[in-house]
Scaffold this active site. Sequence first.
Site, PDB file in Angstrom:
ATOM      1  N   HIS A 108       0.808  -1.221   0.000  1.00  0.00           N
ATOM      2  CA  HIS A 108       0.000   0.000   0.000  1.00  0.00           C
ATOM      3  C   HIS A 108       0.840   1.269   0.000  1.00  0.00           C
ATOM      4  O   HIS A 108       0.312   2.364   0.180  1.00  0.00           O
ATOM      5  CB  HIS A 108      -0.944   0.023   1.213  1.00  0.00           C
ATOM      6  N   ILE A 115       0.732   6.898   0.310  1.00  0.00           N
ATOM      7  CA  ILE A 115       0.185   5.787   1.077  1.00  0.00           C
ATOM      8  C   ILE A 115      -1.287   5.618   0.727  1.00  0.00           C
ATOM      9  O   ILE A 115      -2.039   6.595   0.717  1.00  0.00           O
ATOM     10  CB  ILE A 115       0.320   6.055   2.602  1.00  0.00           C
ATOM     11  N   CYS A 116      -1.658   4.397   0.441  1.00  0.00           N
ATOM     12  CA  CYS A 116      -3.060   4.104   0.157  1.00  0.00           C
ATOM     13  C   CYS A 116      -3.719   3.654   1.460  1.00  0.00           C
ATOM     14  O   CYS A 116      -3.637   2.494   1.851  1.00  0.00           O
ATOM     15  CB  CYS A 116      -3.146   3.008  -0.904  1.00  0.00           C
ATOM     16  N   LEU A 117      -4.311   4.623   2.153  1.00  0.00           N
ATOM     17  CA  LEU A 117      -4.895   4.338   3.466  1.00  0.00           C
ATOM     18  C   LEU A 117      -6.162   5.188   3.583  1.00  0.00           C
ATOM     19  O   LEU A 117      -6.105   6.412   3.478  1.00  0.00           O
ATOM     20  CB  LEU A 117      -3.879   4.708   4.553  1.00  0.00           C
TER      21      LEU A 117
END
Lengths: 176, 180
Positions: A108, A115-117
Amino acid sequence: MATKKKPSSDQGSSSSALDSSRWEVSCFWERRLQKELMSLMKEPPPGVTVDAEGAGQNLTQWIIQMDGAQGTLYEGEQFQLQFKFSPKYPFDSPEVTFIGPNIPVHPHVYSNGHICLSILTEDWSPALSVQSVCLSIVSMLSSCKEKKRPPDNSFYVKTCNKNPKKTKWWYHDDSV
Amino acid sequence: MAAANEPGPSRNNEEKEKEKDERMFECNICLDTARDAVVSLCGHLFCWPCLHQWLETRPNRQVCPVCKAAISKEKVIPLYGRGSTKQEDPRNKVPPRPPGQRSEPENNGGFPGFGFGDGGFHMSFGIGAFPFGFFTSTFNFGEPRPSAAPRGTPQFEEEQFVSKVFLWVAIMFVCWLLMA
Ligand SMILES: [Zn+2]
Ligand SMILES: [Zn+2]
């Protein structure tokens, strides 16, 4: 304020500098950030250190040192997180990216530090804080089973906006 | 008058003591002691201005910042401590919003000479069904309203006189409103 150049580990001097400047703060978001900074310096979560001197000088941009947790794939590694805040904070989420020489290799985390959050965009809430974002990122890293980049890393890094908040993230996998 | 006689220093001390007790009543958004406090049905405490701003931020997806439960303006409970002087619902007074602008329908029929200057500053009183058209033109700042009659003619003088009369009527009416 006296500009003492001291190693960043010396938190005592910078904390007293913050104390005196606290009362000059009037804006809502600055006030809240000051409170967060104080509590992050007093009770930092394990493996998380804020550059209090830098943040005290410019509240809109914080650098946070993050250690890879023990017993995880990232043990012994050190990362740097950058937080950028807009005057709409905490109603608007901070812009959070990994910076510096070591970007964690994680499904991620893109190689440019994005950041893929979901809590950083659509699931953001003003009750979240720098501390809770740091804890989420620590746990995201800790639960990783295999160190690898996101499958679309090279395409994304070439085409994305500098600001990860401009990315329309597609949150499909929370297990990693 | 009574408030002016209140001694300042003792109030400061009181506030300092209060501060210790109130730390557990911090707003989940500003992290300060909740002011104009409201509590959601899920039990989370906020300042009303803080929560209001959050609800405005995402009007289509109003959720509790802490637990993500559905939340709305109608479903929060204002908290009144013993110390609060007025038991006024914070949702009614804060945050101060600009009042809705109510413009009166144009009333040209009765007074042909009284056109409305466009683009000026209108002060209109939207109370009852009283036709306030002449009010508006009297309190019209900015661009001078276009006068039907050229300056200097008897008709112009007459208009000036009529408008002065209406100004006085307006002032007296405002006084009457204040007294009532
Ligand atoms: Zn608040
Ligand atoms: Zn809740």
